[in-house]
Design an enzyme around this catalytic site. Structure first.
Site, PDB file in Angstrom:
ATOM      1  N   VAL A 502       0.203   0.498  11.948  1.00  0.00           N
ATOM      2  CA  VAL A 502       0.926  -0.211  10.889  1.00  0.00           C
ATOM      3  C   VAL A 502       1.037   0.660   9.645  1.00  0.00           C
ATOM      4  O   VAL A 502       0.101   1.364   9.273  1.00  0.00           O
ATOM      5  CB  VAL A 502       0.244  -1.552  10.522  1.00  0.00           C
ATOM      6  CG1 VAL A 502       0.377  -2.549  11.641  1.00  0.00           C
ATOM      7  CG2 VAL A 502      -1.220  -1.356  10.165  1.00  0.00           C
ATOM      8  N   ASP A 503       2.195   0.600   9.027  1.00  0.00           N
ATOM      9  CA  ASP A 503       2.391   1.212   7.725  1.00  0.00           C
ATOM     10  C   ASP A 503       1.725   0.310   6.679  1.00  0.00           C
ATOM     11  O   ASP A 503       1.470  -0.867   6.944  1.00  0.00           O
ATOM     12  CB  ASP A 503       3.891   1.341   7.450  1.00  0.00           C
ATOM     13  CG  ASP A 503       4.187   1.872   6.062  1.00  0.00           C
ATOM     14  OD1 ASP A 503       3.552   2.853   5.666  1.00  0.00           O
ATOM     15  OD2 ASP A 503       5.043   1.277   5.377  1.00  0.00           O
ATOM     16  N   LYS A 504       1.432   0.850   5.509  1.00  0.00           N
ATOM     17  CA  LYS A 504       0.804   0.033   4.457  1.00  0.00           C
ATOM     18  C   LYS A 504       1.844  -0.636   3.568  1.00  0.00           C
ATOM     19  O   LYS A 504       1.980  -1.857   3.549  1.00  0.00           O
ATOM     20  CB  LYS A 504      -0.136   0.888   3.601  1.00  0.00           C
ATOM     21  CG  LYS A 504      -0.821   0.095   2.480  1.00  0.00           C
ATOM     22  CD  LYS A 504      -1.626   0.986   1.573  1.00  0.00           C
ATOM     23  CE  LYS A 504      -0.742   1.797   0.653  1.00  0.00           C
ATOM     24  NZ  LYS A 504      -0.044   0.966  -0.374  1.00  0.00           N
ATOM     25  N   THR A 505       2.607   0.193   2.846  1.00  0.00           N
ATOM     26  CA  THR A 505       3.514  -0.329   1.827  1.00  0.00           C
ATOM     27  C   THR A 505       4.676  -1.088   2.453  1.00  0.00           C
ATOM     28  O   THR A 505       5.429  -0.541   3.251  1.00  0.00           O
ATOM     29  CB  THR A 505       4.065   0.825   0.962  1.00  0.00           C
ATOM     30  OG1 THR A 505       2.967   1.578   0.457  1.00  0.00           O
ATOM     31  CG2 THR A 505       4.896   0.291  -0.180  1.00  0.00           C
ATOM     32  N   ALA A 700       4.569  -0.632  13.526  1.00  0.00           N
ATOM     33  CA  ALA A 700       5.191  -1.581  12.601  1.00  0.00           C
ATOM     34  C   ALA A 700       5.382  -0.905  11.258  1.00  0.00           C
ATOM     35  O   ALA A 700       4.433  -0.355  10.695  1.00  0.00           O
ATOM     36  CB  ALA A 700       4.323  -2.829  12.448  1.00  0.00           C
TER      37      ALA A 700
END
Length: 750
Positions: A502-505, A700
């Protein structure tokens, strides 16, 4: 300039056949083939045929030899003579013809190259069909120019005309099943001629591309789905044509009730129309992906403001920008190319590349990226990477290549098809023989019909029409869970996924800076701190100022009027509010004013450990409190991650943000595996590394920087609140940007 395929030392410097290595006299060559600007000569049609199918294969194995060539074309980073444009050199220097200094060629002069998504070794200089599988070739290099796909336009035109002509044929056949009297006004022979008139344009014109591809597959011994289509429709049509034009040549074994010979114009026309529909749907899907990539390239401005040596400024097309040029970037503009700041200070929104929601401060010596958005300060930059060398162009190319890359199961399908298609043809022949010997009367008619049926039913294009139906069911259920399922493969594979990257921002967090904490000192209140800070920042266009003013608006706190506002770039701002001297800025600013208290600094350090950006407020020379701005975690994220862990998924956070911020978010959410400060191409490498370990990976994300990794993942999941390029790279889109949708759709995939 000489081509790589000519024998050195030959009397006439004659070209060499790249397949067999024989010297070829151009005037006596059996054929030529133009590839990437070079013309190659062949000693025989066989060598030409082999080379045209896989030119890259033969050129990769061929030794580098001097040869005769086509006049060269300008390529990125080359230099040319203004008096002799045929001269092109890789670096600056003097023209060998006249001695003039060479000038940089336009960095945007490139040639169109087409390739097959399934067989990347096939390369062509113009649109055509793949000689191996028959698929329409697509552009290998995406450009920002909007050009109509000629293959899609042609197939659409053929489909609609064929549909109009096929409808009466279908009505005639189906109507005869329900009411024979309806068509009894004309004798059967007359109806045959009418059907011939309707079916001929459909099969001969509408199906012509399939016959071309089928014929090529046969002569090149590369049988594919178009082999089956062309043989099946041709057999049905030619049999019906003969039965209509010369029914007397058929023996009794071919005649049915009433001595009539059955015709199958309707079957040939319907098959052709359905295959055309499948081609149109496929080409449209590929065009949508290409459109998203073009839109991404469209983020770069069409012109740049170049500063000449004499200091004068001029707007020039982006194609004319060369490495080393000085460019002026004004407030609010997109940066045209990659380079470095040489004068000025500003803030740049780099979220599309790094994922960092906070704009980055830039001053002399700092690198800037083409396509990112400049803030309120103008600056002068030096171009360092232009054209296809810019980071944005490389991201686009990585996404395009990842989308064309084949999974191991696709390579297996290539091997299987080499046996499958010949097997189907043999099965059709065996069917004809068995029915002709053992079948009921009329034996030969049944034998032909059943042989053609084997060819058509075995054709894999039927799967292409059945797949959208399964997607419709899954999409309907997914939509109820706030999930858009864009293809059946993603839905099927998601159930097998064991790792979620998963990406953070914008994925775990909201993706925009918000004022999340106010800590007042004794004698001050949160409301008063917010009121003073909003007042002094109301006229500022700094991104942190926007977060403070927005929070004041949400809480209905009215900012007071301010006098004598003075901004110190990179430090803070001062002014008078209600007659009191107010200062707001960073740690460096307040230390310079000799205001900061030790207790307040400890509180700020604790907030920074949580990944927040801290600003200090001072009133009348005394510390009054601090404000912390950050990218808040979405309220639904903790629940979503809990559901995914319960489902047995391994979670990994991958972000371009700073390590301190990434670790702070990971601690809040209980994520143990994190990769921080990674570039877009590194995200893709992380996905490939996990896959090499035998993991089935879902990714994601929501931004441009996630697109390469999304394209490489087994399942790509995009936030519906993100960018178009992320959504076009994904098989699953979370419409509301809620990760709980992943857990819900996994249940749909079971």
């Amino acid at each position: 300039m000489l081509s790589p395929e000519t024998k050195p030392g030959s009397a006439k410097n004659e070209p060499v056949d790249p397949v067999c290595g024989m010297t070829v006299e151009p005037a006596k060559a059996a054929g030529t083939f133009k590839f990437e600007g070079q013309t190659y000569y062949f000693c025989s049609p066989s060598c030409l045929e082999q080379f045209s199918a896989e030119p890259a294969k033969f050129l990769a194995n061929a030794p580098k030899k001097l040869a005769q060539a086509e006049p060269p074309t300008a390529t990125e980073g080359s230099f040319t003579c203004p008096m002799h444009p045929e001269v092109h050199e890789p670096r600056a220097g003097a023209c060998p013809e006249c001695g003039m200094a060479l000038e940089p060629s336009s960095p945007a002069v490139t040639r169109a190259v087409y390739t097959c998504p399934m067989h990347p070794e096939v390369i062509r200089n113009e649109p055509s069909a793949c000689p191996i599988c028959g698929m329409a070739l697509e552009l290998k290099t995406v450009t920002a120019e909007e050009a109509e796909n000629p293959e899609l336009a042609a197939m659409s035109r053929r489909f609609w005309v064929s549909l109009v002509l096929t409808a009466p044929l279908l009505a005639r056949t189906m109507g005869g099943m329900f009411s024979g009297r309806l068509f009894a006004v004309l004798p059967p022979a007359t109806w045959n001629w009418i059907e011939l008139a309707f079916a001929t344009p459909v099969v001969a014109w509408g199906g012509w591309p399939f016959f071309e591809r089928g014929w090529v597959s046969i002569i090149r011994r590369r049988l594919n789905m178009f082999t089956l289509i062309s043989i099946g429709t041709a057999a049905a049509y030619l049999y019906s044509l003969a039965a209509t034009v010369a029914p007397g040549i058929f023996p009794e074994a071919f005649r049915g009730h009433g001595g009539q010979i059955e015709v199958y114009f309707e079957a040939a026309a319907v098959i052709t129309t359905l295959v055309l529909l499948g081609q149109v749907l496929e080409l449209r899907a590929r065009s949508r992906t290409s459109a998203a990539l073009k839109a991404l390239l469209g983020l770069v401005p069409k012109t740049a403001r170049r500063v000449r040596e004499d200091g004068a400024e001029e707007d020039v097309p982006l194609d004319s920008v060369n490495v080393g040029d000085r460019l002026r970037v004004r407030p609010g503009e997109r940066i045209p190319v990659d380079g470095k700041v040489i004068e000025g200070t500003t803030f740049v929104d780099e979220s599309m590349v790094t994922g960092e929601p906070m704009p980055a401060e830039k001053s002399a010596g700092d690198a800037v990226t083409g396509g990112t958005v400049n803030g309120t300060g103008g600056f002068l930059m030096r171009a360092e990477r232009v054209g296809r060398e810019t980071l944005l162009a490389q991201i686009v190319q990585m996404v395009a290549e990842a989308q064309r890359s084949r999974a191991p199961i696709q390579r297996l399908a290539d091997v299987v098809s080499g046996y499958f298609v010949p097997g189907v043809v043999l099965a059709a022949v065996a069917t004809f023989i068995v029915w002709a010997i053992l079948g009921p009367e009329p034996r030969l008619a049944y034998a032909l019909v059943n042989a053609v049926s084997v060819l058509i039913i075995a054709c894999p294009c039927a799967l292409g029409l059945a797949t959208p139906m399964s997607v419709m069911v899954g999409t309907g259920r997914g939509a109820l869970a706030g999930v858009l399922i864009r293809n059946a493969e993603a839905l099927e594979t998601l159930e097998k996924v064991d790792t979620l990257v998963v990406d953070k921002t914008g994925t775990l967090t909201e993706g925009k800076p918000r004022l999340v904490t106010i800590l007042p000192e004794a004698g001050s209140s949160e409301t008063e701190i917010l009121r003073l800070a909003a007042g002094i920042e109301r006229a500022s266009e700094h991104p942190l100022a926007g977060a403070i003013v927005a929070r004041a608006r949400e809480l209905n706190v009215e900012p007071p009027p301010v006098e004598g506002v003075q901004s110190i770039p990179g430090e803070g701002v001062t002014g008078k509010v209600d007659g009191r001297a107010v200062a707001l800025g960073n740690l460096k600013f307040l230390e310079k004013l000799n205001i900061l208290s030790g207790a307040l600094k400890e509180k700020a350090d604790a907030l920074r450990l949580d990944g927040l950006t801290v600003m200090y407020l001072a009133v009348e020379g005394r510390a009054a409190g601090l404000l912390a701005v950050g990218d808040a975690v979405k309220p639904t994220t903790p629940e979503a991650l809990g559901l995914l862990r319960e489902d047995g998924l391994r979670l990994m956070m991958v972000t371009g943000d700073s390590r301190a911020t990434a670790e702070a978010v990971a601690r809040k959410l209980g994520i143990e595996e994190i990769e921080a400060e990674v570039r877009p191409e590194q995200k893709g490498e992380i996905v490939k590394r996990l896959q090499a370990q035998g993991r089935r990976v879902a990714m994601a994300g929501d931004g441009v920087n996630d697109a390469p990794a999304l394209s490489l993942a087994d399942v790509a999941i995009a936030m519906g609140t993100g960018t178009d390029i992320a959504m076009e790279s994904a098989g699953i889109v979370l419409v509301r940007g809620d990760l709980r949708g992943v857990a819900r759709v996994r249940k749909v995939s079971l």
